[in-house]
Design a protein around this motif. Sequence first.
Motif, PDB file in Angstrom:
ATOM      1  N   LEU A  13      72.677 -69.737  24.597  1.00  0.00           N
ATOM      2  CA  LEU A  13      73.106 -68.532  23.891  1.00  0.00           C
ATOM      3  C   LEU A  13      73.669 -67.485  24.844  1.00  0.00           C
ATOM      4  CD1 LEU A  13      72.032 -69.956  21.463  1.00  0.00           C
ATOM      5  CD2 LEU A  13      71.004 -67.824  20.680  1.00  0.00           C
ATOM      6  N   ALA A  14      73.840 -67.917  26.091  1.00  0.00           N
ATOM      7  CA  ALA A  14      74.523 -67.106  27.101  1.00  0.00           C
ATOM      8  C   ALA A  14      74.043 -65.657  27.116  1.00  0.00           C
ATOM      9  CB  ALA A  14      76.036 -67.177  26.888  1.00  0.00           C
ATOM     10  N   GLY A  15      72.732 -65.526  27.103  1.00  0.00           N
ATOM     11  CA  GLY A  15      72.158 -64.194  27.243  1.00  0.00           C
ATOM     12  C   GLY A  15      72.231 -63.323  25.999  1.00  0.00           C
ATOM     13  N   GLN A  16      72.714 -63.883  24.890  1.00  0.00           N
ATOM     14  CA  GLN A  16      72.806 -63.052  23.679  1.00  0.00           C
ATOM     15  C   GLN A  16      71.430 -62.723  23.110  1.00  0.00           C
ATOM     16  OE1 GLN A  16      76.528 -64.382  21.255  1.00  0.00           O
ATOM     17  NE2 GLN A  16      75.998 -66.085  22.574  1.00  0.00           N
ATOM     18  N   PHE A  17      70.521 -63.700  23.177  1.00  0.00           N
ATOM     19  CA  PHE A  17      69.110 -63.446  22.865  1.00  0.00           C
ATOM     20  C   PHE A  17      68.276 -64.169  23.921  1.00  0.00           C
ATOM     21  CE2 PHE A  17      70.841 -63.256  18.407  1.00  0.00           C
ATOM     22  CZ  PHE A  17      70.574 -61.903  18.200  1.00  0.00           C
ATOM     23  N   PRO A  18      67.128 -63.630  24.320  1.00  0.00           N
ATOM     24  CA  PRO A  18      66.313 -64.312  25.326  1.00  0.00           C
ATOM     25  C   PRO A  18      65.663 -65.595  24.786  1.00  0.00           C
ATOM     26  CG  PRO A  18      65.347 -62.160  24.731  1.00  0.00           C
ATOM     27  CD  PRO A  18      66.624 -62.300  23.956  1.00  0.00           C
ATOM     28  N   VAL A  28      63.924 -72.032  21.129  1.00  0.00           N
ATOM     29  CA  VAL A  28      63.504 -70.866  20.357  1.00  0.00           C
ATOM     30  C   VAL A  28      63.903 -69.590  21.103  1.00  0.00           C
ATOM     31  CG1 VAL A  28      61.551 -69.714  19.235  1.00  0.00           C
ATOM     32  CG2 VAL A  28      61.544 -72.213  19.488  1.00  0.00           C
ATOM     33  N   TYR A  29      64.603 -68.707  20.410  1.00  0.00           N
ATOM     34  CA  TYR A  29      65.078 -67.453  21.000  1.00  0.00           C
ATOM     35  C   TYR A  29      64.440 -66.275  20.275  1.00  0.00           C
ATOM     36  CZ  TYR A  29      68.707 -70.385  23.126  1.00  0.00           C
ATOM     37  OH  TYR A  29      69.370 -71.352  23.838  1.00  0.00           O
ATOM     38  N   ASN A  34      59.685 -59.097  15.844  1.00  0.00           N
ATOM     39  CA  ASN A  34      59.183 -59.724  14.615  1.00  0.00           C
ATOM     40  C   ASN A  34      59.932 -60.970  14.192  1.00  0.00           C
ATOM     41  OD1 ASN A  34      57.279 -57.618  14.128  1.00  0.00           O
ATOM     42  ND2 ASN A  34      59.007 -56.315  13.489  1.00  0.00           N
ATOM     43  N   THR A  35      61.001 -61.311  14.919  1.00  0.00           N
ATOM     44  CA  THR A  35      61.897 -62.359  14.432  1.00  0.00           C
ATOM     45  C   THR A  35      62.295 -63.331  15.531  1.00  0.00           C
ATOM     46  OG1 THR A  35      62.844 -60.524  13.153  1.00  0.00           O
ATOM     47  CG2 THR A  35      63.916 -62.667  12.928  1.00  0.00           C
ATOM     48  N   THR A  86      65.718 -66.847   6.726  1.00  0.00           N
ATOM     49  CA  THR A  86      67.073 -67.140   6.264  1.00  0.00           C
ATOM     50  C   THR A  86      67.718 -68.214   7.118  1.00  0.00           C
ATOM     51  OG1 THR A  86      69.281 -66.185   5.904  1.00  0.00           O
ATOM     52  CG2 THR A  86      68.024 -65.268   7.709  1.00  0.00           C
ATOM     53  N   LEU A  87      68.706 -68.901   6.522  1.00  0.00           N
ATOM     54  CA  LEU A  87      69.519 -69.861   7.275  1.00  0.00           C
ATOM     55  C   LEU A  87      70.757 -69.176   7.865  1.00  0.00           C
ATOM     56  CD1 LEU A  87      69.278 -72.946   4.860  1.00  0.00           C
ATOM     57  CD2 LEU A  87      68.428 -72.873   7.212  1.00  0.00           C
ATOM     58  N   SER A  88      70.941 -67.899   7.564  1.00  0.00           N
ATOM     59  CA  SER A  88      72.102 -67.190   8.116  1.00  0.00           C
ATOM     60  C   SER A  88      71.892 -66.880   9.586  1.00  0.00           C
ATOM     61  CB  SER A  88      72.322 -65.868   7.388  1.00  0.00           C
ATOM     62  OG  SER A  88      72.321 -66.076   6.017  1.00  0.00           O
ATOM     63  N   LEU A  89      73.014 -66.773  10.290  1.00  0.00           N
ATOM     64  CA  LEU A  89      72.956 -66.452  11.715  1.00  0.00           C
ATOM     65  C   LEU A  89      73.153 -64.954  11.906  1.00  0.00           C
ATOM     66  CD1 LEU A  89      75.157 -69.387  13.052  1.00  0.00           C
ATOM     67  CD2 LEU A  89      72.656 -69.200  13.079  1.00  0.00           C
ATOM     68  N   PRO A  90      72.542 -64.396  12.964  1.00  0.00           N
ATOM     69  CA  PRO A  90      72.784 -62.975  13.235  1.00  0.00           C
ATOM     70  C   PRO A  90      74.278 -62.740  13.473  1.00  0.00           C
ATOM     71  CG  PRO A  90      71.004 -63.829  14.607  1.00  0.00           C
ATOM     72  CD  PRO A  90      71.615 -65.009  13.916  1.00  0.00           C
ATOM     73  N   LYS A  91      74.797 -61.717  12.833  1.00  0.00           N
ATOM     74  CA  LYS A  91      76.238 -61.428  12.902  1.00  0.00           C
ATOM     75  C   LYS A  91      76.710 -61.126  14.326  1.00  0.00           C
ATOM     76  CE  LYS A  91      77.131 -61.590   8.423  1.00  0.00           C
ATOM     77  NZ  LYS A  91      76.004 -62.531   8.231  1.00  0.00           N
ATOM     78  N   SER A  92      75.775 -60.683  15.149  1.00  0.00           N
ATOM     79  CA  SER A  92      76.142 -60.288  16.508  1.00  0.00           C
ATOM     80  C   SER A  92      76.473 -61.477  17.416  1.00  0.00           C
ATOM     81  CB  SER A  92      75.004 -59.480  17.130  1.00  0.00           C
ATOM     82  OG  SER A  92      73.888 -60.322  17.342  1.00  0.00           O
ATOM     83  N   LEU A  93      76.114 -62.689  17.012  1.00  0.00           N
ATOM     84  CA  LEU A  93      76.367 -63.850  17.869  1.00  0.00           C
ATOM     85  C   LEU A  93      77.860 -64.124  18.011  1.00  0.00           C
ATOM     86  CD1 LEU A  93      73.673 -66.433  16.690  1.00  0.00           C
ATOM     87  CD2 LEU A  93      73.821 -65.382  18.960  1.00  0.00           C
ATOM     88  N   SER A  94      78.261 -64.567  19.200  1.00  0.00           N
ATOM     89  CA  SER A  94      79.672 -64.881  19.422  1.00  0.00           C
ATOM     90  C   SER A  94      80.095 -66.047  18.531  1.00  0.00           C
ATOM     91  CB  SER A  94      79.897 -65.275  20.883  1.00  0.00           C
ATOM     92  OG  SER A  94      79.352 -66.563  21.107  1.00  0.00           O
ATOM     93  N   GLU A  95      81.397 -66.155  18.306  1.00  0.00           N
ATOM     94  CA  GLU A  95      81.895 -67.207  17.429  1.00  0.00           C
ATOM     95  C   GLU A  95      81.579 -68.605  17.977  1.00  0.00           C
ATOM     96  OE1 GLU A  95      86.152 -67.531  15.501  1.00  0.00           O
ATOM     97  OE2 GLU A  95      85.475 -65.433  15.654  1.00  0.00           O
ATOM     98  N   SER A  96      81.683 -68.768  19.288  1.00  0.00           N
ATOM     99  CA  SER A  96      81.428 -70.101  19.850  1.00  0.00           C
ATOM    100  C   SER A  96      79.947 -70.460  19.714  1.00  0.00           C
ATOM    101  CB  SER A  96      81.898 -70.193  21.298  1.00  0.00           C
ATOM    102  OG  SER A  96      81.131 -69.340  22.108  1.00  0.00           O
TER     103      SER A  96
END
Length: 313
Positions: A13-18, A28-29, A34-35, A86-96
């Motif tokens: 995840l290239a540092g987007q989440f630890p 697991v990131y 809480n999430t 949710t099965l949705s991804l956080p919007k902040s994640l890069s497209e790749s």
Amino acid sequence: TTQPQSPVVTTDLAGQFPLVARGKVRDVYSIDENTLLFVATDRISAYDVIMSNGIPQKGALLTQISAYWFDFLTSKISGLKTHFLTLSLPKSLSESTQLQIRKRTMQVRRLKVFPIESIVRGYITGSAWNEYRRKGTVNGMNMSRADGAPLQESERLARPIYTPSTKAKAGGKDENIHPDEAARIVGQKYAKRIEELSLSLYSEAHKHALKAGIIIADTKFEFGLDTATDQVVLVDEVLTPDSSRFWPASSYAVGKPQNSFDKQFLRDWLTREGLKGKEGVMMPEEIVRETADKYREAFERLTGKPWAQVWEA
Ligand code: ATP
Ligand code: MG
């Protein structure tokens, strides 16, 4: 972009989440306190070792199978709480990154996980069969039958049993324990709820899977505690071929070991090639394809949905 993806063996995840943990299958990131971002990779293990290549889409199949069960079981068992968000991804994640982890990821509530594995068995096999054969007990519990006849290998039990184990650290080995020992570890009150939930979850799932031609011989649940409400919450993956023994109902017969619904091609190949238990094994294309087909078949049988519909959505 929804074309067959090459296997995702590790995520980055290239540092987007630890990263908080890398298990045998999951990365697991941490999204926030809480999430968690719970990502299933395409890694596969057999005889306790991870293969060096992966099974394309396996992680996505595992995630979608778990999501199906969370919904199904919540509708069947009143008062059941799960960690699923949710099965949705956080919007902040890069497209790749979104492309790499699509369909294989869920956001879940981060909870304190009880340090036991809640195993339920409906059939006697594996470590339970080994103990029974030697001592006539399973997790130290007497397993005598009403008619006095001994149990046979793979036989369906009169009723499912709760056979917890310790939860070993990475690389360690889980140990089967008596339910009384589990109660000492988690406390009497939670132990009772965990056992009762585990047995109900297994029974509902077993009934459902059997209609689709899959015997869930046994399975492992994990639970966490919601400290705000003092509720026991179902966490982790649930009722997947990785956390359970799935057997094809069509070939079930007592008195011998059963074929694995999902891992038989891989196990047979490893045995044939003398590679059982060896590290760094690369599966040939044919074994990868046959195994992928079985994971897809498990998804389709359990959910009644064509996989392509989910993968391409
Ligand atoms: P391995 O599979 O290598 O034996 P593992 O089972 O610990 O290790 P994974 O299944 O790949 O690893 O990763 C999932 C991890 O996340 C487990 O340790 C599990 O206990 C933990 N976990 C599951 N759900 C939650 C949750 N809601 N909150 C916190 N931790 C969780
Ligand atoms: Mg696990």
